[in-house]
Design a protein around this motif. Structure first.
Motif, PDB file in Angstrom:
ATOM      1  N   TYR A 295       0.812  -1.223   0.000  1.00 34.76           N
ATOM      2  CA  TYR A 295       0.000   0.000   0.000  1.00 34.76           C
ATOM      3  C   TYR A 295       0.840   1.265   0.000  1.00 34.76           C
ATOM      4  CZ  TYR A 295      -3.556   3.398   1.212  1.00 34.76           C
ATOM      5  OH  TYR A 295      -4.371   4.488   1.193  1.00 34.76           O
ATOM      6  N   TYR A 296       1.863   1.310   0.846  1.00 37.41           N
ATOM      7  CA  TYR A 296       2.627   2.557   0.965  1.00 37.41           C
ATOM      8  C   TYR A 296       3.575   2.774  -0.208  1.00 37.41           C
ATOM      9  CZ  TYR A 296       0.841   2.466   5.696  1.00 37.41           C
ATOM     10  OH  TYR A 296       0.005   2.438   6.773  1.00 37.41           O
ATOM     11  N   PHE A 297       3.770   1.760  -1.063  1.00 35.15           N
ATOM     12  CA  PHE A 297       4.680   1.895  -2.185  1.00 35.15           C
ATOM     13  C   PHE A 297       3.967   2.221  -3.493  1.00 35.15           C
ATOM     14  CE2 PHE A 297       7.084  -0.498   0.881  1.00 35.15           C
ATOM     15  CZ  PHE A 297       8.361  -0.038   0.724  1.00 35.15           C
ATOM     16  N   GLY A 298       2.687   2.504  -3.462  1.00 33.56           N
ATOM     17  CA  GLY A 298       1.970   2.810  -4.691  1.00 33.56           C
ATOM     18  C   GLY A 298       0.540   3.221  -4.454  1.00 33.56           C
ATOM     19  N   PRO A 299      -0.288   2.344  -3.899  1.00 33.83           N
ATOM     20  CA  PRO A 299      -1.696   2.692  -3.695  1.00 33.83           C
ATOM     21  C   PRO A 299      -1.928   3.928  -2.842  1.00 33.83           C
ATOM     22  CG  PRO A 299      -1.369   0.333  -3.474  1.00 33.83           C
ATOM     23  CD  PRO A 299      -0.014   0.939  -3.577  1.00 33.83           C
ATOM     24  N   ALA A 300      -1.080   4.164  -1.848  1.00 37.85           N
ATOM     25  CA  ALA A 300      -1.277   5.347  -0.998  1.00 37.85           C
ATOM     26  C   ALA A 300      -1.126   6.622  -1.808  1.00 37.85           C
ATOM     27  CB  ALA A 300      -0.268   5.332   0.156  1.00 37.85           C
ATOM     28  N   TRP A 301      -0.115   6.671  -2.685  1.00 38.06           N
ATOM     29  CA  TRP A 301       0.064   7.854  -3.532  1.00 38.06           C
ATOM     30  C   TRP A 301      -1.082   7.974  -4.537  1.00 38.06           C
ATOM     31  CZ3 TRP A 301       3.896  10.992  -2.025  1.00 38.06           C
ATOM     32  CH2 TRP A 301       4.923  10.440  -1.253  1.00 38.06           C
TER      33      TRP A 301
ATOM     34  N   LEU B 111       5.069  14.551   2.823  1.00 45.52           N
ATOM     35  CA  LEU B 111       6.253  14.402   3.674  1.00 45.52           C
ATOM     36  C   LEU B 111       6.076  13.250   4.659  1.00 45.52           C
ATOM     37  CD1 LEU B 111       7.115  18.153   4.407  1.00 45.52           C
ATOM     38  CD2 LEU B 111       8.377  16.551   2.960  1.00 45.52           C
ATOM     39  N   LEU B 112       4.895  13.174   5.275  1.00 44.85           N
ATOM     40  CA  LEU B 112       4.652  12.083   6.228  1.00 44.85           C
ATOM     41  C   LEU B 112       4.667  10.728   5.520  1.00 44.85           C
ATOM     42  CD1 LEU B 112       1.822  13.646   8.434  1.00 44.85           C
ATOM     43  CD2 LEU B 112       4.228  13.342   9.018  1.00 44.85           C
ATOM     44  N   LEU B 113       4.029  10.673   4.347  1.00 45.19           N
ATOM     45  CA  LEU B 113       4.006   9.419   3.603  1.00 45.19           C
ATOM     46  C   LEU B 113       5.412   9.050   3.127  1.00 45.19           C
ATOM     47  CD1 LEU B 113       2.264   7.146   2.558  1.00 45.19           C
ATOM     48  CD2 LEU B 113       1.807   8.492   0.492  1.00 45.19           C
ATOM     49  N   GLY B 114       6.176  10.080   2.709  1.00 45.64           N
ATOM     50  CA  GLY B 114       7.555   9.815   2.316  1.00 45.64           C
ATOM     51  C   GLY B 114       8.388   9.307   3.483  1.00 45.64           C
ATOM     52  N   ALA B 115       8.180   9.913   4.670  1.00 48.67           N
ATOM     53  CA  ALA B 115       8.907   9.436   5.848  1.00 48.67           C
ATOM     54  C   ALA B 115       8.506   8.003   6.198  1.00 48.67           C
ATOM     55  CB  ALA B 115       8.625  10.363   7.030  1.00 48.67           C
ATOM     56  N   LEU B 116       7.198   7.726   6.099  1.00 52.37           N
ATOM     57  CA  LEU B 116       6.728   6.364   6.368  1.00 52.37           C
ATOM     58  C   LEU B 116       7.299   5.386   5.342  1.00 52.37           C
ATOM     59  CD1 LEU B 116       4.912   4.541   8.066  1.00 52.37           C
ATOM     60  CD2 LEU B 116       3.017   5.112   6.555  1.00 52.37           C
ATOM     61  N   LEU B 117       7.358   5.840   4.082  1.00 53.20           N
ATOM     62  CA  LEU B 117       7.925   4.997   3.030  1.00 53.20           C
ATOM     63  C   LEU B 117       9.407   4.732   3.291  1.00 53.20           C
ATOM     64  CD1 LEU B 117       7.228   3.637   0.324  1.00 53.20           C
ATOM     65  CD2 LEU B 117       7.951   5.730  -0.812  1.00 53.20           C
ATOM     66  N   GLY B 118      10.134   5.796   3.672  1.00 54.43           N
ATOM     67  CA  GLY B 118      11.541   5.614   3.999  1.00 54.43           C
ATOM     68  C   GLY B 118      11.739   4.684   5.181  1.00 54.43           C
ATOM     69  N   GLY B 119      10.873   4.842   6.199  1.00 52.31           N
ATOM     70  CA  GLY B 119      10.964   3.943   7.348  1.00 52.31           C
ATOM     71  C   GLY B 119      10.670   2.501   6.969  1.00 52.31           C
ATOM     72  N   THR B 120       9.699   2.319   6.058  1.00 50.55           N
ATOM     73  CA  THR B 120       9.378   0.961   5.607  1.00 50.55           C
ATOM     74  C   THR B 120      10.546   0.356   4.848  1.00 50.55           C
ATOM     75  OG1 THR B 120       7.055   1.607   5.427  1.00 50.55           O
ATOM     76  CG2 THR B 120       7.712  -0.427   4.327  1.00 50.55           C
ATOM     77  N   TRP B 121      11.188   1.164   3.985  1.00 50.30           N
ATOM     78  CA  TRP B 121      12.383   0.681   3.280  1.00 50.30           C
ATOM     79  C   TRP B 121      13.474   0.295   4.275  1.00 50.30           C
ATOM     80  CZ3 TRP B 121      12.931  -1.476  -1.046  1.00 50.30           C
ATOM     81  CH2 TRP B 121      12.244  -1.081  -2.185  1.00 50.30           C
ATOM     82  N   ALA B 122      13.625   1.126   5.305  1.00 46.14           N
ATOM     83  CA  ALA B 122      14.654   0.828   6.309  1.00 46.14           C
ATOM     84  C   ALA B 122      14.340  -0.484   7.030  1.00 46.14           C
ATOM     85  CB  ALA B 122      14.746   1.971   7.313  1.00 46.14           C
TER      86      ALA B 122
END
Length: 553
Positions: free
Chosen positions: A84-90, A176-187
């Motif tokens: 979801y956070y890598f495509g559908p959320a956007w 920004l929040l979604l990007g931070a969440l995405l970065g955290g998910t990648w981490a």
């Protein structure tokens, strides 16, 4: 005449007062309309966005939580749904902005007859109301309502600007929040993958393809429901802990969650062989079975696996091995029916698990045709030598000139036997291991070698050549190994072979076995001396190879 002047001035003053009043009323109406429209517009835009968001997020029939994989997937893309956070959320964010923006524009500016009236429609309707009045009241009303129309338009623009600014800021904050969440998910994905790799590295766990004998970094996993191949079933954009295949089946992305239970394939494009089921869960141990032609390599493999099958933790590693050894008991009843390994047959390792807990191992047994060991060039082409951790050197006693001459002199009937001298095979294998720089320990090759003297049932039953354990009393493993080594050196006249092995390899163990002991190695009476002797179990050489080095001879 003065009263005319007074009357005219009075009329002019009254007109000025009336115009002033009309203009004041028009301005007041304009201000009221502007503020009301601005507040309505600014407030309606977030409401429209909220309603659009509710519609988008409830649109489960369109699968807003999933982005379906392309069919067919392009190179490098697995057939799985995006997380979801890598495509559908956007996509949902964009859909909400577009749907909410369109709803807000329709509610503010639409002039269509169908549907609810827009703000601009209400303003125009109010501006047209004085047209129904006659003479001066209509004119006065038109002026006043024209001010309201102008004020409403100004309020519409101001409200849209305020709402647009708010939405822009909200969208940026959301991004920004979604990007931070995405970065955290990648981490998190990276940490999970690194922890898994570190655990495999610490435990010394790898997986190699039984077909092409090459190491496989990331296996290609097969969906159990639709048989689609997933080339990188790891935590990532298609799922952190699990991935949804195109067929909607859930596939675990971590070994701890059961990824090892999936059917896996070799990742090399020119192979795609089936890997052991349960690979990457136990350290691997690669053991080639080495001997010349007709020395009994295949028979010894059958006997060793038959002897191991009743152990706790034993399990076949793949369907090919299970199918090959499912009738091992019937095959060992008549050794003449066991086919020799053909040099033209594809070389595939037999894989199986032994042991439990921390001692569990995935064993690869390689039964290459004896023709491979008759040429240095062919030995150099054996890829599995690069992974060799131990070696079973099968010695057919009747291939040794001293033994063969004594048995034939007495006209003893012998089983089919090899004609390849074992010392030549040993030399070629040692050269092949050195080429691949396998397990160097000082000036020796750090690979354990289990020397297996086969067909010892014949030596025990009859003939002038004694059984290795008749020559010297042997009880413990060290004594039995020394007895077989002494038999090879003294009785069989292969002292050069014994010295060659001792000089080239760090650890060498010797065993005397018979395939007929596959289902229990009990004492047998010697046909020469009447003593009861026991061969080593067929699995004993392999068990010795798998023991920790602290338990070596």
């Amino acid at each position: 005449m003065w009263w005319y002047i007074v009357a005219g001035l009075t009329i002019v003053a009254a007109g000025a007062v009336a115009v002033t009043v009309i203009l004041v009323l028009s301005a007041a109406f304009a201000a009221l309309a502007a503020s009301a429209v601005a507040v309505f517009t600014a407030g309606f835009v977030p409401v429209a966005m909220r309603r659009a968001g509710a519609v988008v997020l409830r649109d489960v029939d369109q699968g807003h939580l999933r982005v379906a994989p392309p069919d067919p997937p392009p190179p490098g893309r697995d057939p799985g749904y995006l997380s979801y956070y890598f495509g559908p959320a956007w996509r949902d964010c964009g859909d909400m902005l577009v749907a909410g923006g369109r709803a807000a524009v329709r509610r503010a500016l639409s002039l269509r007859a169908k549907g609810p009236r827009s703000v601009l429609g209400y303003l125009l309707d109010a501006w047209r109301l004085p047209d129904e009045l006659n003479s001066w009241p209509g004119v006065v009303g038109k002026v006043i309502f024209t001010g309201g129309l102008v004020g409403g338009l100004v309020g519409l623009v101001a409200g849209a600007a305020v709402a647009g600014t708010f939405l822009l800021v909200a969208a940026l904050v959301f991004a920004l929040l979604l990007g931070a969440l995405l970065g955290g998910t990648w981490a998190v994905c990276a940490v999970l993958h690194l922890v898994e790799l570190a655990a495999l590295r610490v435990r010394g766990i790898t997986v190699e393809c039984p077909s092409c004998q090459r190491r496989v970094g990331v296996p290609v996993y097969e969906c159990p429901q639709c048989q689609e191949l997933h080339h990188r079933l790891l935590p990532g954009s298609l799922g952190v802990l699990a991935r949804t295949c195109r067929c909607r089946a859930e596939l675990p992305t971590l070994l701890l969650r059961g990824r090892s239970r999936l059917r896996a394939h070799c990742s090399h494009p020119d192979c795609r062989g089936v890997l052991p089921i349960g690979g990457l869960t136990a350290p691997t141990h690669h053991v080639p079975v080495v001997a010349g032609k007709v020395a009994g390599k295949t028979v010894h493999m059958l006997a060793a696996i038959a002897d191991l099958r009743d152990d706790d933790g034993f399990a076949f590693g793949d369907d090919h091995t299970r199918d090959s050894f499912v009738n091992v008991a019937e095959q060992l009843q008549d050794l003449r029916t066991v086919p020799s390994t053909l040099p033209t047959a594809p070389l595939r390792a037999a894989t199986f698990f032994v042991g439990v807990g921390s001692r569990r191992r995935l064993v690869y047994l390689y039964d290459a045709a004896g023709e491979y060991y008759q040429s240095s060039d062919k030995v150099s082409g054996l890829r599995f030598l690069g992974s060799t951790a131990g070696m079973l050197l099968v010695v057919d006693p009747f291939s040794l000139p001293s033994v063969l001459s004594r048995m034939t002199a007495e006209e003893i009937e012998l089983p089919q036997h090899s004609t390849s001298p074992p010392d030549d095979v040993v030399s070629r294998i040692a050269d092949g291991l050195r080429e691949r720089d396998v397990g160097r320990r000082r000036d020796r090759i750090g690979v354990r070698v289990a020397v297996v003297v086969t067909k010892c049932d014949v030596l025990l039953d009859r003939g002038p050549v004694p059984h290795p354990y008749e020559v010297r009393d042997a009880t413990g493993r060290s004594e039995r190994s020394a007895a077989v080594a002494a038999w090879l050196a003294d009785t069989a006249g292969e002292g050069g072979l014994v010295r060659q092995l001792a000089n080239q390899y760090a650890e060498v163990g010797y065993f005397a076995v018979s395939a007929f002991d596959a289902f229990g190695a009990g004492p047998r009476r010697s046909g020469r001396t009447g003593r009861e002797l026991s061969n080593d179990p067929p699995s004993a050489p392999l068990r010795w190879l798998l023991r920790p080095r602290a338990g070596a001879l």
